[in-house]
Scaffold this active site. Structure first.
Site, short mmCIF file in Angstrom:
data_model
loop_
_atom_site.label_atom_id
_atom_site.label_comp_id
_atom_site.label_asym_id
_atom_site.label_seq_id
_atom_site.Cartn_x
_atom_site.Cartn_y
_atom_site.Cartn_z
N GLN B 221 0.83 -1.20 0.00
CA GLN B 221 0.00 0.00 0.00
C GLN B 221 0.86 1.25 0.00
O GLN B 221 0.34 2.36 -0.03
CB GLN B 221 -0.92 0.00 1.23
N CYS B 369 -8.09 0.17 9.86
CA CYS B 369 -7.81 1.25 10.82
C CYS B 369 -6.71 0.74 11.71
O CYS B 369 -6.91 -0.15 12.51
CB CYS B 369 -8.99 1.63 11.69
N GLU B 738 -12.43 4.19 6.45
CA GLU B 738 -12.46 3.40 7.68
C GLU B 738 -13.62 3.75 8.61
O GLU B 738 -13.83 3.04 9.60
CB GLU B 738 -11.14 3.59 8.42
#
Ligand code: FES
Ligand code: FES
Lengths: 164, 784
Positions: B221, B369, B738
């Site tokens: 990511q 998260c 999130e």
């Protein structure tokens, strides 16, 4: 290393190969045939990312050996569209935002297309039951159900036009 | 005239269909395992069956005897090259391969390189490892006792405590509790869970024979940060490292860390001179990487008798496993846990967290998260309900009473955050109206009289995202700004390159929409690229809902730089002064003379064919955006559950999510993000948990028993929206990825507890499995 011959029809094309008897069908499709739209998401037959149609019925291709498919007709996601024209199920996923990362999507669409062949007007619950062997971590499923309903009504409309 | 309305362009607020979909729909995405390079080798990993053991011997020959196996790499091999350990993002270090001790079950012990996937797996099964078991510590409370074995003797500090962190005012909090009319207290455990993106992790490492350049395709990511870390660890200059993040099959934070497998594959590529592919099995993925949560909290609220909350105090033990490989900003070992006062205007608060080593895989990573906001929100939303129960107040009323009011923004929280904007009462009121709260209360009353169990749960959460201002937020010293680069081609199409990376969020669409609206170019004429460190501008990556707040802002700022130059060009074309121009309907027009205007396409053409003397040709800009503050999305969620007294099964009958993420770029995509987030909030609330027995054996390490929600358990989510733009973001957006995962779990737990509250039940730890509920029903004589 012992090998066995296998001949399968995939998306209408016949393929013959010599493979190890232990080669999984999903690996055969992805590695030997280069059809990488069929994915692998688990090692316990739980996720459905590998779902394809086997003589028209949805199966999890990670749970079958390539040699067991000898003589059978397979369909993968690459066989859904008709040239540039998307299959209604693909269009349904596009219109209703039925995919995010897209990893579960081929398996979902293959299972859904088999469902709609059998049941052109499913309820939401019937759709949920049909895809209960396919995990999606991104969408929360609501838009997948909508996508399949979208495809179902498009296919019904097509049918009735064809019938007229 | 060219298209000029936002709707025609596909700009802000438009449900533009996704540009990335056509390739995925046709099975033509390029995920990591779809890439095959000529001569590529495959790697498989030998893993430890023990949670803590000495390695006394590794025999590799049986593996090397297998046809196709080319090499076996052990910790000793890596140690000789100085690579047996790697740094983590949290200033700790982590074993790549152990030299002599394994720290958790399923830890990597050796790697087998072979010319096929199957031969590599055969080889991994044939490597013989002798172990001498050591004392295992799975309980973080035991790890802190004096007689516990020191799990990390390699560290200078001989303690299993990794860090102690606190925020807020301890003295003022103590005083508030001493003076309080009412104090409620609750222990809560948020168990270890796993993101389980449907694609596992993997990589392909390749070294160019001639240039020596290393290319790594990996499920990451944050490709730029990875390149920098690889460079720092290996000494290879960044020009000779290229990290490519291809299509990613879901991230959710699990693809932020560097796992040992990536590093070993790179070593294998360097030593064999061939490309090496490593793809995890699901079981490896579930048992060895990206664990989240594992927070043991003791929370207390101080309040007046009429329900005004005065103070909060939370003491937390955080199980981080054997290495502190969490993915928090460097100065925040407990992430943003100090958001714990939530949506409420408290006088004071004090929170503390102790991180602890145990014989488990590294924890504290992520589950949509990673910055501990979920734990904080779970705690405060549960505590408010517990207080409501204590003083006999309605859960909604108590929230209204304690909310930070709209006129208090920007609001300084007792733990030091400055909330940018919000309107909490409006969101909750909308949720109550939309779900028909009063009717539900009446229905519940009737059902209770008939002995049926129905519960209503509310969660009014505040998120904290968009890290972040670079004076406080960095990862290993790299500031957490983000970037965008826009280049307009002569015929009015554009390429946008961004420093963040999509794993399904739809950046290729939403970032094009930003440019479309800011520059007046149709969204179809704009392509977005990301994920390749050789071409994309430097960025910190996508996680923690930071893409839109940071790189989205950078994209708007870069577009505005282009617009400033376009204005000069338009002035030149229209033969007026730039001051006489205004930007109206996505084009520059002469003030008071709408007939005289130039569209961006006309201006772009002039930038290459007819620019004024003295002006540089071309039309492009780069922006590195450093947000002045974080953003604070919020929401009001209501969950309605029915509980089967015969089985303990909880059924979510309705779930309504009212979210406020500021300005919305694409409502369709935002709704999709919320749906997905809700499913990932429901999952830990009702189904998912990774636990360990006393020997450190993992329970639930496959999809057979780690239960992801299927379409059958997942309800038909209902959503709605309020819009309170962020005042400091260029177009008012806040981030949304999130929110639902953070906000949903306490709504569900509050609903279940509400259904059982008349039996005296005040709290249930997640996951709320049918077995847990059935036991409670049995204890209270309410089972059927
Ligand atoms: S890969 Fe076949 S079911 Fe998961
Ligand atoms: S779209 Fe990502 S798993 Fe379904």
């Amino acid at each position: 290393m012992q090998t066995l011959p296998v001949t399968v029809t995939v998306n209408g094309d016949e393929h013959t190969a010599e493979v190890e008897p232990r080669l999984l069908l999903v690996h055969f499709i992805r590695e030997n045939l280069g059809l990488t739209g069929t994915h692998i998401g688990c090692d316990t037959t739980s996720c459905g990312a590998c779902a394809i149609l086997y003589d028209g019925k949805p199966i999890k291709s990670c749970t079958m050996f390539a040699v067991q498919a000898n003589g059978h007709d397979l369909q993968t996601v690459e066989g859904l569209a008709n040239g540039p024209t998307l299959h209604p199920i693909q269009d349904g996923f596009f219109q209703e935002h039925g995919l995010q990362c897209g990893f579960c999507t081929p398996g979902m669409m293959m299972v859904a297309s088999a469902l709609l062949e059998q049941n052109p007007a499913p309820t939401d619950l019937e759709i949920r039951e049909a895809i209960s062997g396919n995990l999606c971590r991104c969408t929360g499923y609501v838009n997948i159900v909508r996508s399949i309903q979208h495809a179902a009504s498009a296919m019904r409309a097509e049918e009735s036009v064809a019938a007229d | 005239m060219a298209t000029t309305t936002t709707e025609q362009l596909g700009g802000y607020g438009q449900s533009v269909k996704r540009k990335e979909d056509p390739r995925f729909l046709r099975g033509k995405g390029t995920y990591i395992d779809d890439i095959k390079l000529p001569g590529m080798l495959y790697m498989d990993i030998v893993r430890s069956p023990f949670a803590h053991a000495k390695i006394t011997n590794i025999t590799t020959q049986p593996a090397l005897d297998i046809p196709g196996v080319l090499a076996v790499i052990t910790g000793k091999d890596l140690d000789a090259a100085g690579l047996a350990w790697m740094p983590t993002l949290m200033s700790d270090r982590q074993m790549v391969l152990p030299v002599d001790t394994v720290m958790y079950q399923m830890q990597e012990v050796a790697a087998v390189i072979a010319d096929s996937r199957y031969a590599a797996a055969d080889g991994a099964a044939a490597v013989e490892v002798d172990y001498e078991p050591l004392e295992v510590v799975v309980d973080p409370f035991k790890a802190l006792q004096d007689d516990a074995p020191i799990l990390r003797p390699d560290r200078e500090i001989k303690s299993n405590r990794i860090f102690h962190w606190e925020a807020g005012d301890s003295a003022a909090t103590d005083k508030a509790f001493a003076e309080a009319d009412v104090v409620v207290e609750q222990d809560m455990y948020i168990p270890r869970i796993h993101v389980a993106s449907i694609e596992t992790c993997g990589c392909i490492a390749q070294v160019d024979e001639v240039s020596g350049k290393l290319t790594v395709w990996m499920t990451t990511q944050a490709p730029h940060a990875i390149r920098t870390v690889f460079s720092l660890v290996s000494g290879i200059p960044e020009t000779k490292i290229r990290v490519i993040s291809p299509d990613i099959g879901g991230g959710f934070g699990g693809k932020v860390p560097v796992y040992p497998g990536y590093v070993i594959a790179v070593v294998a590529a360097l030593t064999t001179g061939k490309p090496v592919k490593w793809i995890e099995d699901r079981s490896e993925n579930l048992q060895a990487d990206s664990f989240a949560r594992d927070y043991h909290m003791k929370a207390r609220l101080a309040a007046t008798q009429d329900g005004t909350i005065k103070a909060l105090d939370v003491v937390t033990i955080a199980d981080h496993g054997a290495f502190d490989a969490a993915a928090n900003p460097s100065k925040f070992p407990a992430g943003l846990f100090s958001i714990a006062t939530g949506s409420y205007d408290l006088e004071t608060a004090h929170v503390e967290v102790d991180g602890v080593y145990t014989n488990k895989p590294p924890g504290g990573v992520a589950y949509r998260c990673s910055f501990r906001v979920t734990e904080a929100v779970h705690m405060i939303e549960r505590m408010v309900d517990i207080l409501a129960d204590e003083i006999g107040a309605d859960a909604a009323e108590l929230r209204f009473k304690n909310f930070i009011q709209p006129d208090q923004f920007p609001y300084k929280s007792p733990t030091g955050w400055e909330y940018d904007s919000g309107n909490y009462p409006a969101a909750l009121q909308k949720a109550l109206d939309q779900i028909g709260y009063q009717d539900l209360l009446r229905e519940q009353q009737e059902k209770r009289e008939r002995g049926e169990l129905m519960g209503i749960g509310i969660s009014t959460f505040t998120e904290i995202v968009g890290a972040g201002p670079s004076n406080t937020f960095d990862i290993l010293g790299i500031k957490m700004f983000d970037s965008a680069e826009i280049r307009i081609h002569p015929t009015g199409s554009a390429i946008v390159r961004i420093g963040v990376q999509t794993q399904g969020q739809g950046h290729e669409t939403t970032f094009a929409q930003i440019v479309a609206d800011e520059l007046g170019l149709p969204v179809d004429n704009i392509i977005v690229e990301h994920g390749d460190t050789d071409t994309a501008p430097y960025g910190l990556g996508t996680y923690a809902s930071r893409s839109t707040p940071t790189a989205g802002a950078a994209t708007a700022m870069a577009a505005r730089k282009i617009r400033a130059k376009a204005k000069e060009l338009a002035a030149h074309l229209l033969e007026v002064s730039a001051d006489d121009l205004e930007w109206v309907d996505h084009k520059f027009q002469v003030k008071g003379s709408p007939g005289s205007s130039k569209s961006m396409a006309e201006i772009a053409f002039a930038a290459y064919t007819n620019h004024p003397q003295g002006m540089e040709a071309g039309l492009e800009a780069v922006s590195y955006y450093d947000p002045p503050n974080l953003t604070f999305p919020f929401g009001a969620y209501i969950c309605v559950v029915d509980i089967d007294r015969g089985t303990g099964m909880v059924k979510i009958r309705r779930f309504l999510a009212i979210d406020d993420c500021g300005t919305v770029i694409n409502p369709m995509i935002v709704e999709g993000q919320i749906h997905g987030g809700l499913a990932m909030g429901m999952a830990p609330a009702l189904l998912e948990e990774i636990s360990y027995d006393e020997h450190g054996n993992i329970r639930g390490g496959t999809f057979m028993d780690y239960l992801l929600p299927t379409a059958m358990e997942t309800p038909a989510w209902e959503t709605g929206r309020t819009v309170t733009p962020s005042p400091h973001h260029p177009f008012g957006a806040k981030g949304v990825g999130e929110s639902a995962t953070v906000g949903a779990p306490p709504a569900i737990v509050n609903a279940v507890v509400d259904a059982l509250s008349h039996l005296g039940v005040r709290h249930i730890d997640i996951p709320i499995t049918p077995w847990k509920v059935y036991k409670i029903l049995e204890e209270h004589g309410a089972a059927e």
